[in-house]
Each structure stands twice: as structure tokens, then as C-alpha cells.
Design a protein around this motif. Structure first.
Motif, PDB file in Angstrom:
ATOM      1  N   VAL A  17      15.214  35.640  52.612  1.00  0.00           N
ATOM      2  CA  VAL A  17      13.922  35.040  52.237  1.00  0.00           C
ATOM      3  C   VAL A  17      13.931  33.558  52.626  1.00  0.00           C
ATOM      4  O   VAL A  17      12.974  33.064  53.227  1.00  0.00           O
ATOM      5  CB  VAL A  17      13.648  35.229  50.725  1.00  0.00           C
ATOM      6  CG1 VAL A  17      12.362  34.519  50.324  1.00  0.00           C
ATOM      7  CG2 VAL A  17      13.573  36.712  50.383  1.00  0.00           C
ATOM      8  N   GLN A  54      25.577  41.024  58.437  1.00  0.00           N
ATOM      9  CA  GLN A  54      24.922  42.082  57.655  1.00  0.00           C
ATOM     10  C   GLN A  54      24.617  43.285  58.542  1.00  0.00           C
ATOM     11  O   GLN A  54      25.055  44.401  58.286  1.00  0.00           O
ATOM     12  CB  GLN A  54      23.634  41.537  57.039  1.00  0.00           C
ATOM     13  CG  GLN A  54      22.827  42.573  56.279  1.00  0.00           C
ATOM     14  CD  GLN A  54      21.640  41.933  55.583  1.00  0.00           C
ATOM     15  OE1 GLN A  54      21.796  41.191  54.621  1.00  0.00           O
ATOM     16  NE2 GLN A  54      20.450  42.221  56.069  1.00  0.00           N
ATOM     17  N   THR A  55      23.881  43.027  59.631  1.00  0.00           N
ATOM     18  CA  THR A  55      23.438  44.106  60.519  1.00  0.00           C
ATOM     19  C   THR A  55      24.630  44.857  61.118  1.00  0.00           C
ATOM     20  O   THR A  55      25.647  44.253  61.463  1.00  0.00           O
ATOM     21  CB  THR A  55      22.588  43.505  61.664  1.00  0.00           C
ATOM     22  OG1 THR A  55      21.568  42.716  61.077  1.00  0.00           O
ATOM     23  CG2 THR A  55      21.989  44.580  62.550  1.00  0.00           C
ATOM     24  N   GLN A  77       5.990  45.445  54.283  1.00  0.00           N
ATOM     25  CA  GLN A  77       6.357  44.944  52.951  1.00  0.00           C
ATOM     26  C   GLN A  77       5.150  44.248  52.319  1.00  0.00           C
ATOM     27  O   GLN A  77       4.845  44.452  51.150  1.00  0.00           O
ATOM     28  CB  GLN A  77       7.525  43.943  53.059  1.00  0.00           C
ATOM     29  CG  GLN A  77       8.866  44.587  53.348  1.00  0.00           C
ATOM     30  CD  GLN A  77       9.398  45.390  52.156  1.00  0.00           C
ATOM     31  OE1 GLN A  77       9.448  44.905  51.047  1.00  0.00           O
ATOM     32  NE2 GLN A  77       9.770  46.633  52.402  1.00  0.00           N
ATOM     33  N   GLY A 134      22.823  27.649  58.972  1.00  0.00           N
ATOM     34  CA  GLY A 134      21.575  28.395  58.753  1.00  0.00           C
ATOM     35  C   GLY A 134      21.697  29.493  57.716  1.00  0.00           C
ATOM     36  O   GLY A 134      20.731  29.774  56.989  1.00  0.00           O
ATOM     37  N   LEU A 176      24.919  27.679  64.611  1.00  0.00           N
ATOM     38  CA  LEU A 176      23.591  27.877  63.993  1.00  0.00           C
ATOM     39  C   LEU A 176      23.684  28.651  62.673  1.00  0.00           C
ATOM     40  O   LEU A 176      23.074  28.304  61.673  1.00  0.00           O
ATOM     41  CB  LEU A 176      22.674  28.623  64.964  1.00  0.00           C
ATOM     42  CG  LEU A 176      21.253  28.905  64.468  1.00  0.00           C
ATOM     43  CD1 LEU A 176      20.450  27.620  64.356  1.00  0.00           C
ATOM     44  CD2 LEU A 176      20.526  29.865  65.396  1.00  0.00           C
ATOM     45  N   ARG A 208      13.468  33.212  56.335  1.00  0.00           N
ATOM     46  CA  ARG A 208      12.078  33.519  56.748  1.00  0.00           C
ATOM     47  C   ARG A 208      11.181  32.303  56.541  1.00  0.00           C
ATOM     48  O   ARG A 208      10.327  31.992  57.376  1.00  0.00           O
ATOM     49  CB  ARG A 208      11.547  34.725  55.962  1.00  0.00           C
ATOM     50  CG  ARG A 208      12.160  36.024  56.453  1.00  0.00           C
ATOM     51  CD  ARG A 208      11.865  37.215  55.568  1.00  0.00           C
ATOM     52  NE  ARG A 208      12.797  38.296  55.903  1.00  0.00           N
ATOM     53  CZ  ARG A 208      13.198  39.246  55.073  1.00  0.00           C
ATOM     54  NH1 ARG A 208      12.733  39.302  53.838  1.00  0.00           N
ATOM     55  NH2 ARG A 208      14.046  40.164  55.479  1.00  0.00           N
TER      56      ARG A 208
HETATM   57  C1  LIG Z   1      19.364  30.234  61.003  1.00  0.00           C
HETATM   58  C2  LIG Z   1      18.561  31.236  61.676  1.00  0.00           C
HETATM   59  C3  LIG Z   1      19.327  32.217  62.514  1.00  0.00           C
HETATM   60  C4  LIG Z   1      19.125  33.585  62.032  1.00  0.00           C
HETATM   61  C5  LIG Z   1      19.697  34.626  62.933  1.00  0.00           C
HETATM   62  C6  LIG Z   1      19.416  35.969  62.426  1.00  0.00           C
HETATM   63  C7  LIG Z   1      19.971  36.460  61.320  1.00  0.00           C
HETATM   64  C8  LIG Z   1      19.630  37.814  60.806  1.00  0.00           C
HETATM   65  O1  LIG Z   1      18.835  38.522  61.366  1.00  0.00           O
HETATM   66  S1  LIG Z   1      20.437  38.296  59.379  1.00  0.00           S
HETATM   67  C9  LIG Z   1      19.874  39.945  59.078  1.00  0.00           C
HETATM   68  C10 LIG Z   1      18.451  39.978  58.590  1.00  0.00           C
HETATM   69  N1  LIG Z   1      18.076  41.317  58.263  1.00  0.00           N
HETATM   70  C11 LIG Z   1      16.893  41.629  57.771  1.00  0.00           C
HETATM   71  O2  LIG Z   1      16.032  40.790  57.600  1.00  0.00           O
HETATM   72  C12 LIG Z   1      16.694  43.066  57.399  1.00  0.00           C
HETATM   73  C13 LIG Z   1      15.257  43.401  57.078  1.00  0.00           C
HETATM   74  N2  LIG Z   1      15.195  44.394  56.047  1.00  0.00           N
HETATM   75  C14 LIG Z   1      14.899  44.094  54.739  1.00  0.00           C
HETATM   76  O3  LIG Z   1      14.680  42.951  54.379  1.00  0.00           O
HETATM   77  C15 LIG Z   1      14.875  45.230  53.756  1.00  0.00           C
HETATM   78  O4  LIG Z   1      15.693  46.247  54.010  1.00  0.00           O
HETATM   79  C16 LIG Z   1      13.472  45.782  53.527  1.00  0.00           C
HETATM   80  C17 LIG Z   1      12.663  44.687  52.853  1.00  0.00           C
HETATM   81  C18 LIG Z   1      12.805  46.179  54.834  1.00  0.00           C
HETATM   82  C19 LIG Z   1      13.543  47.015  52.630  1.00  0.00           C
HETATM   83  O5  LIG Z   1      14.501  46.835  51.652  1.00  0.00           O
HETATM   84  P1  LIG Z   1      14.887  47.993  50.622  1.00  0.00           P
HETATM   85  O6  LIG Z   1      16.073  47.562  49.877  1.00  0.00           O
HETATM   86  O7  LIG Z   1      14.967  49.295  51.346  1.00  0.00           O
HETATM   87  O8  LIG Z   1      13.693  47.937  49.671  1.00  0.00           O
HETATM   88  P2  LIG Z   1      12.457  48.869  49.488  1.00  0.00           P
HETATM   89  O9  LIG Z   1      11.662  48.984  50.746  1.00  0.00           O
HETATM   90  O10 LIG Z   1      12.879  50.142  48.833  1.00  0.00           O
HETATM   91  O11 LIG Z   1      11.669  48.030  48.431  1.00  0.00           O
HETATM   92  C20 LIG Z   1      11.932  48.022  47.027  1.00  0.00           C
HETATM   93  C21 LIG Z   1      11.168  46.883  46.404  1.00  0.00           C
HETATM   94  O12 LIG Z   1      11.830  45.660  46.643  1.00  0.00           O
HETATM   95  C22 LIG Z   1      10.940  44.747  47.245  1.00  0.00           C
HETATM   96  N3  LIG Z   1      11.689  43.826  48.088  1.00  0.00           N
HETATM   97  C23 LIG Z   1      12.301  44.077  49.259  1.00  0.00           C
HETATM   98  N4  LIG Z   1      12.884  42.958  49.723  1.00  0.00           N
HETATM   99  C24 LIG Z   1      12.654  41.990  48.816  1.00  0.00           C
HETATM  100  C25 LIG Z   1      12.993  40.611  48.749  1.00  0.00           C
HETATM  101  N5  LIG Z   1      13.699  40.004  49.714  1.00  0.00           N
HETATM  102  N6  LIG Z   1      12.586  39.921  47.683  1.00  0.00           N
HETATM  103  C26 LIG Z   1      11.859  40.499  46.705  1.00  0.00           C
HETATM  104  N7  LIG Z   1      11.478  41.811  46.715  1.00  0.00           N
HETATM  105  C27 LIG Z   1      11.881  42.529  47.756  1.00  0.00           C
HETATM  106  C28 LIG Z   1       9.998  45.631  48.026  1.00  0.00           C
HETATM  107  O13 LIG Z   1       8.824  44.966  48.385  1.00  0.00           O
HETATM  108  C29 LIG Z   1       9.789  46.741  47.028  1.00  0.00           C
HETATM  109  O14 LIG Z   1       8.895  46.292  46.048  1.00  0.00           O
HETATM  110  P3  LIG Z   1       7.910  47.352  45.350  1.00  0.00           P
HETATM  111  O15 LIG Z   1       6.881  47.690  46.368  1.00  0.00           O
HETATM  112  O16 LIG Z   1       7.341  46.565  44.223  1.00  0.00           O
HETATM  113  O17 LIG Z   1       8.723  48.522  44.947  1.00  0.00           O
END
Ligand SMILES: CCCCC/C=C/C(=O)SCCNC(=O)CCNC(=O)[C@H](O)C(C)(C)COP(=O)(O)OP(=O)(O)OC[C@H]1O[C@@H](n2cnc3c(N)ncnc32)[C@H](O)[C@@H]1OP(=O)(O)O
Ligand SMILES: Cc1cc2nc3c(=O)[nH]c(=O)nc-3n(C[C@H](O)[C@H](O)[C@H](O)COP(=O)(O)OP(=O)(O)OC[C@H]3O[C@@H](n4cnc5c(N)ncnc54)[C@H](O)[C@@H]3O)c2cc1C
Length: 674
Positions: free
Chosen positions: A298, A156-157, A449, A123, A119, A301
Motif C-alpha cells: 500500500v 514476495q512474487t 479491488q 523503497g 531501489l 502504491r
Molecule cells: C520502490 C518501488 C519498486 C517496486 C518494485 C516492485 C515491487 C513489487 O512488485 S513487490 C510485489 C507486489 N505484489 C503485489 O502488489 C500483489 C498484488 N496482489 C494483491 O495485493 C492481493 O493479492 C490482492 C489485493 C489482489 C488480493 O489479495 P487477497 O489476499 O487474495 O484478498 P482478497 O481478494 O480475498 O480480499 C479480501 C479482502 O481484503 C481486502 N484487501 C486486499 N488487500 C488489501 C490491502 N492491502 N489493504 C486492505 N484491504 C485489503 C480486499 O479488498 C477484500 O476486502 P472485502 O471486499 O471487504 O472482502
């Protein structure tokens, strides 16, 4: 319907339901598939992949040991991957199968009751190569990955951090002497944890690590790392890798752990599209937006919204077909026991599941199109639309996965005791979808977010600055009066927007109050997070309702009259359902009265009765082959009791008349000899 087989004996209640369905089922299938062409293509792919019987198991997966289950899943993954390379890619019109289409992804479900150990390869591993590599890197890695010469995952995690990516501890320190990165896991909590396929299957992975060069940390970056020998599959020196153990679901995915002991990789194995380390160790930032390295998340998601819509369609097909054949209780003593689908409470449980599957399916297509537009702009160097898209994909991922998990569980409740059987298919669907609420960004974290974006947009609206499309409704948040309630579909959508605007306004007001009282901005935000999550949820519900309604009106413009009616009934049901779920909020933020809500409840109940005769037709329109449903309760022919008994008789427990446990334990205890 594909499954109509002249020799098939269909349960008479299901046959009766199909006879009374008053709309053209195939037309609705086309709407769900996004057009007749897509339906035809999907059926061709399903015929090639499923008609040979290769997806079937001699012994049910549920009766296998964990090791057997895993090995069987690898066996079938290899069969499916070979089919994809040889036949399915061309059929699906893809240049290569790696650009995985949702149809191919969905067809694979016939092969796996849980998930494939591959997957993460298609994926996330392949999409990361496509999204994070330079063209030269892509030309080296992509053909090998697409041809399955190497198999990869996305690590990553870590044990200590999943949500907070900036807190990851794995280090990648550049050594200019050898032009290598040294990967290291300095603590137990820095061990990679969770990546699918990592435990036993993959030989490569994307590793996200803190990049150090010239003594400075530049934050997390992705690297491509070989972890097992390409010939023997033995873990390479400096690598500690294994499987993490039994889970609620995903038990055929060999999720794994991974640690590094000063493990060296060539400099070129850093994925260098968005940032580079030159030979001398100089760090060069290429990307215009700091979060582009989060791109694969992204992408996933976006994909997940479609994925959960599909799984909800499966659960509602199972539960509605079962509810049509199941008869229980005798409210009218002179009449036969009714089908449980005739109970209004049962309709309340199930019709919202059908409507939500449609809503999410249409939203997922719309989201995918928006994503393609954002990607096209970013190719030209413009990242202006990324913040809005991040906010949108975050909330849609959170709400779609959460609603689907809840409704799949509701479908299980609707099947009574038999829904608890693994053979009903619903427990596996629930276990899978409930994980989607957590992975790729936890529900609360992603809604927060979106809330960040909403608060900023609110402040822009307050300052009379232009707003981006999905939050343009905030411009009306400052009229000073409550939104006027009106129970037309458009009126309800406007009310949902008023509710999101009102909730955002309350958050902003409370945060300002708290800051005036001396709290820091961070603490004032933290104290308001319950309401911020609620505001982001309300925003997302307004977006889904608006998109669903607009898309259905557009897609049924040329439909036959009865299809128009039934599709309109489903969207209206969706709007009524959520209005009735949020009566308190509507009373706070709109002019709705108690009488309006009582009337709405009655209108909702009448709508359930109107949909009732078409319920089986509606789930048949999802056109899910029995091979995809894996269900004793939901098969097309409705032979539920026969299938339950057939499955029970397959249980290894029924192999011998007397269990060994009798002579070992029961007999000695009963004879007082234990
Ligand atoms: C095929 C399917 C099977 C899949 C199986 C599963 C796989 C997995 O799970 S892989 C691992 C996935 N892990 C995650 O999804 C982790 C979730 N955490 C996050 O995405 C981030 O850490 C966060 C978004 C929760 C926070 O990131 P951080 O770097 O700490 O950023 P800030 O909170 O300081 O935000 C700063 C700024 O950046 C914006 N932002 C954050 N992420 C994004 C993005 N992806 N794209 C664009 N912008 C992003 C955030 O909104 C902030 O914006 P401002 O408010 O304007 O400052
Ligand atoms: C089946 C499955 C498959 C997975 N596959 C992969 C994979 O292939 N590769 C990979 O890298 N990862 C994978 N993961 C890991 C997954 O991405 C993380 O589990 C997920 O991102 C959540 O992070 P966490 O576990 O650190 O939860 P935590 O962040 O520890 O969450 C625990 C609780 O804390 C809350 N919380 C955390 N931070 C905040 C905050 N800032 N504000 C408010 N509340 C907060 C959360 O809402 C939650 O209630 C997988 C997980 C699962 C379950």
C-alpha cells in the motif's frame, strides 16, 4: 530558473518561446513543488548532489555491456548512498536518509538512466522493517539497514504467483526444538522471482512465505532472511540465488530468483508486529485487520503516483521543448516552416501530458496526506478507514501508472523519429513507467479491488446508509433521472461522478440478474468484470478530476492573475479532454446532447490555442535540470541537432572507419567467396 546560464547559447526558437510566456514561471514551480520552501530545499539538494559531476558517465550507459552497466550502476549507487548519509539527509531535514524523501529519490535519477540496484533497499526493505517489525526488532535491524551495513530487497512474487499472494508456495515451518523457521521452496514455481537487487547486490531480503506451526498453515507472513555472507558475499548454504536476465527496462536492477533448501532462520526473524509465533510454536494474531501484512505494498502504491507524475513531467518537458525547436512542413507556401508545436494535433498530444503531470502530482500529495491520516488512526488501533484507503490507493496506482505510460508513449510519438533514439530519454522513461503499471499490483487486478469497494458502497447507498467521503456521490445515484449536463468545471466533475455511479449501478443490476438466472455470486462477478473495471476507472477519474480542481483553486488563491489563468486553463483542459474521451458514457448517463458535445470540442480546440504561447513556460516550470532529463531533445538550451550528432559520434560503431564485419562477412559475400 537554475539553469539560466549567461554563457549558454539557447536555440532562438526556445528563447522566443520563453520571451512570450506571460506568467511567472517560478510561481508555478512552487505550486508543483508544494510551496516555495520545498522548491528551495529541492534546489539545495540538487546542487549538492549534481554540481560535482559525480552523476555523469564517461561512456553512455547505452553503449555498455549488461555486466558493465550493472557494475557502473552499483558504483554510482554507492556514491549516491554515501552522499545521502553524509550530506543530503541533513539538507532534506530528515532524521536519517532511510526515510527516503521524494526529492532525494528524484535527484537519484540523475545518476541512473534506468534504475539503481538499491531501489528496493530504500523503497521496500527499509519500509517493511519500519512497518512490520516490533520496536525491538526495529531497533536491531533499522540502524544496520539505514547505515547500509546490510542491503536488502523484498522477495514476495514467485515464478508461479504474483497477483494471488495467498497462492504463494514458499513455506516457513516452525521447529520448536531449535526455535527456528525452516524455509523451503517445494516446487519450481515456488522460486522467488523478480525482486530488485536480489540477483547480485543484496545480502538480506524480506521473504513472504506460508507460515506453518503446530501442523497448521496461518497464511503468508514476512520474514527477514540473510542470503549472502556479510563478508564474502557468497550465497549461504541452502540458498540458490541468481539474476533473471534481460528485460524491457530495469536492466541495472539485477532482479533475481531465490530458492530455499530447508534453510533455517532464527524465530526472531519473523517480522512480528502483526502476528507472532511464541517459542513453543503457539501462533498469536496481534493485528486487528487481516491485511496489515500487505502494508508495504500500500505504501509503495502511494509513492508510485508521485513517481509517475515526475516521469510524465520529464517526458512532456522533452517533447514540448523539442516541438518548439523542430520545424516541419509548409502549410502556407509564403511563410517559413512552422514549429511543430503550432500544429493543433501536436498540442492535443502534448498539453494533456502537462495537465496530467499536474493532476497526478497534486493527487499524490493529497493521497500521501490521506495515507498519513489512516496510519495515525491505525496507530490508535482504528482500522475503519483502511478499506476506503485500499480502494483509493489501488485505483490511483492503476490509473496514474497506466495514463502516464500512455502519455509518455504519446510524447515519443510527438518527437517523430528522434523520439525513438535512446538518447532522447523517452524510451527509458517509457520502459520504466510501463513496468509500474504491472508491479505492485497489476492494473486490472487493482481496479477490481476498487470495484469491490464500489459495489459495497453502492449497496450501502441503496440502503440509505452513510457513505465514506470518496464515494459520497453515490447517494445521488437513485434519483431516477439522468444527471444534468453543464460544461462548467464543477458541472463536468458532477457528470464524471454520475458516470461512475451509473456504471456501478449497471454492474450491480447485471450481477443480480445473472444470479437470479442461476449463476453463483463468484461467476456473476466474473462475468461482470469488464464493466466493473470500467466502473472503477470512472470512479478514479472522478476522484482525480475533483481533487485536481479543488487543489488548484486552493493553491492559486494568492497567485498572480496570469498564473491563476494558466492553471485554470490546464485544469479545464484536463476536464474537457476526459469528457471528450468519454462521450459515449456521457450520452448514456447524463443529459448531454450532440450539440453540447460539438460545442465542447470547439471549446477544447480554442483552449489549446490559448495555452500554446505558454507551453514552454509550463514545462520550464517543472524545473527539471538537464542531468535529470538525460535527453538530447529536451535540454534547456534546445541544442537538439548538435547533441544528436555528438551522441552519434560517441557510438563505439564509429570508432574505426571500417567494421570488422566487412572483412569477415560482407567482403566474402560480395566477392562470391562465402
Ligand atoms: C520502490 C518501488 C519498486 C517496486 C518494485 C516492485 C515491487 C513489487 O512488485 S513487490 C510485489 C507486489 N505484489 C503485489 O502488489 C500483489 C498484488 N496482489 C494483491 O495485493 C492481493 O493479492 C490482492 C489485493 C489482489 C488480493 O489479495 P487477497 O489476499 O487474495 O484478498 P482478497 O481478494 O480475498 O480480499 C479480501 C479482502 O481484503 C481486502 N484487501 C486486499 N488487500 C488489501 C490491502 N492491502 N489493504 C486492505 N484491504 C485489503 C480486499 O479488498 C477484500 O476486502 P472485502 O471486499 O471487504 O472482502
Ligand atoms: C520490473 C518489475 C519489478 C518487480 N519487482 C518486484 C520485487 O522487487 N519484488 C516482488 O516481490 N515482485 C516484484 N515484481 C513482480 C510484480 O509485483 C508482479 O509481476 C505483479 O504483481 C503482477 O503479478 P504477476 O506477474 O503474477 O501477473 P499475473 O497475475 O500472472 O497477471 C497476468 C494477467 O492475468 C490477469 N489476472 C491475474 N489475476 C487476475 C484476476 N484475479 N482477475 C482478472 N485478471 C487477472 C492480469 O490482469 C494480467 O493481465 C516486479 C515486476 C516487474 C515487472
Amino acid at each position: 530558473m537554475t539553469q539560466t546560464n549567461n554563457n549558454m547559447t539557447v536555440n532562438p526558437d526556445l528563447a522566443m518561446e520563453r520571451a512570450k510566456c506571460n506568467f511567472n514561471v517560478l510561481e508555478v514551480t512552487h505550486i508543483f513543488d508544494g510551496g516555495e520552501r520545498n522548491t528551495l530545499q529541492r534546489k539545495k539538494i540538487e546542487d549538492v548532489a549534481l554540481n560535482s559531476g559525480a552523476s555523469k558517465d564517461a561512456l553512455g550507459e547505452e553503449h555498455m555491456s549488461p555486466k558493465e552497466k550493472y557494475e557502473n550502476a552499483v558504483r554510482k549507487s554507492c556514491i549516491y548512498a554515501t552522499m545521502m548519509k553524509n550530506e543530503l539527509a541533513e539538507l532534506s531535514g530528515l532524521e536519517s536518509f532511510g526515510v527516503s524523501s521524494p526529492v532525494i529519490r528524484r535527484t537519484a535519477d540523475a545518476f541512473f538512466k534506468e534504475v539503481s540496484p538499491f531501489l528496493l533497499h530504500l523503497g521496500m526493505f527499509v519500509p517493511t522493517i519500519m512497518g512490520q517489525c516490533t520496536p525491538e526488532q526495529q531497533s536491531y535491524w533499522l540502524p544496520r539497514a539505514l547505515d547500509m551495513q546490510i542491503i536488502g530487497t523484498y522477495a514476495q512474487t514467485e515464478l508461479g504467483h504474483g497477483t494471488f499472494i495467498r497462492g504463494l508456495e514458499t513455506t516457513a515451518t516452525y521447529d520448536p526444538e531449535t526455535e527456528e523457521f525452516v524455509l523451503h521452496s517445494p516446487t519450481l514455481s515456488s522460486y522467488k522471482w523478480w525482486a530488485g537487487g536480489l540477483g547480485k547486490t543484496v545480502n538480506y531480503c524480506i521473504v513472504v512465505a506460508q507460515l506453518y506451526t503446530k501442523g497448521e498453515c496461518h497464511g503468508t507472513h514476512p520474514f527477514i532472511v540473510q542470503i549472502r555472507d556479510e563478508d564474502t558475499h557468497v550465497p549461504l548454504p541452502g540458498i540458490k540465488v541468481g539474476e533473471i536476465g534481460p528485460k524491457m527496462g530495469f536492466n541495472t536492477a539485477d532482479n533475481g530468483f531465490l530458492g530455499f533448501d530447508h534453510y533455517r532462520i532464527p524465530r526472531e526473524h519473523m517480522l512480528m508486529k502483526n502476528a507472532q509465533v511464541l517459542k513453543d510454536g503457539t501462533y498469536v494474531k496481534v493485528a486487528r485487520h487481516g491485511k496489515l501484512t500487505y502494508g508495504t505494498m500500500v505504501f509503495v502504491r502511494v509513492v508510485l503516483v508521485n513517481e509517475v507524475a515526475f516521469n510524465l513531467a520529464k517526458a512532456s518537458t522533452i517533447a514540448v521543448r523539442y516541438s518548439a525547436i523542430r520545424r516541419q512542413s509548409k502549410p502556407k507556401p509564403d511563410e517559413v516552416e512552422p514549429q511543430i508545436l503550432d500544429y493543433v494535433t501536436q498540442q492535443h498530444k502534448l498539453f494533456i501530458a502537462i495537465a496530467t503531470a499536474h493532476a497526478l502530482q497534486l493527487c499524490s500529495t493529497w493521497l500521501w496526506e490521506s495515507f498519513s491520516a489512516v496510519l495515525a488512526q491505525m496507530k490508535g488501533g482504528n482500522t475503519d478507514t483502511l478499506p476506503e484507503f485500499h480502494a483509493l490507493s489501488s485505483c490511483l496506482k492503476a490509473i496514474s501508472t497506466s495514463d502516464s505510460a500512455h502519455l509518455i508513449e504519446q510524447c515519443r510519438h510527438a518527437c517523430g523519429g528522434h523520439g525513438y533514439m535512446i538518447s532522447s530519454g523517452i524510451p527509458n522513461l517509457y520502459n520504466f513507467v510501463s513496468a509500474t503499471r504491472t508491479y505492485e499490483g497489476d492494473y486490472t487486478v487493482l481496479l477490481l479491488q476498487t470495484a469491490r469497494f464500489l459495489v459495497k458502497a453502492y449497496e450501502q447507498a441503496e440502503a440509505k446508509k452513510p457513505l465514506t467521503p470518496t464515494v459520497s456521490y453515490l447517494a445521488h445515484a437513485f434519483s431516477g433521472s439522468r444527471a444534468t449536463w453543464d460544461n462548467s468545471p464543477d458541472g463536468i466533475i458532477r457528470s464524471f461522478q454520475a458516470l461512475a455511479a451509473g456504471k456501478t449501478a449497471v454492474c450491480v443490476t447485471n450481477m443480480r440478474k445473472r444470479m437470479r438466472a442461476g449463476l453463483s455470486q463468484v461467476d456473476a462477478w466474473e462475468m461482470s468484470t469488464i464493466q466493473l473495471v470500467a466502473a472503477a476507472e470512472a470512479h478514479c477519474r472522478a476522484v482525480i478530476a475533483d481533487t485536481y480542481r479543488k487543489e488548484i483553486v486552493r493553491l492559486t488563491a494568492n497567485s498572480s492573475p496570469n498564473v491563476k489563468v494558466v492553471m485554470d486553463q490546464l485544469t479545464t483542459l484536463y476536464l474537457y479532454y476526459w469528457a471528450l474521451e468519454r462521450t459515449g458514457d456521457l450520452l448514456m448517463f447524463t443529459s448531454v446532447s450532440q450539440k453540447d458535445l460539438v460545442d465542447l470540442q470547439i471549446a477544447y480546440e480554442e483552449l489549446l490555442l490559448k495555452i500554446r504561447p505558454n507551453a514552454v513556460g509550463l514545462v520550464d516550470a517543472f524545473d527539471l535540470r538537464d542531468e535529470l532529463l538525460h535527453s538530447t531533445l529536451g535540454s534547456y538550451d534546445g541544442r537538439v541537432y548538435e547533441r544528436l550528432m555528438e551522441e552519434a559520434l560517441k557510438s563505439p560503431m564509429n570508432k574505426e572507419p571500417v567494421s570488422d564485419a566487412y572483412s569477415k562477412y560482407l567482403r566474402p559475400m560480395m566477392k562470391g567467396k562465402l
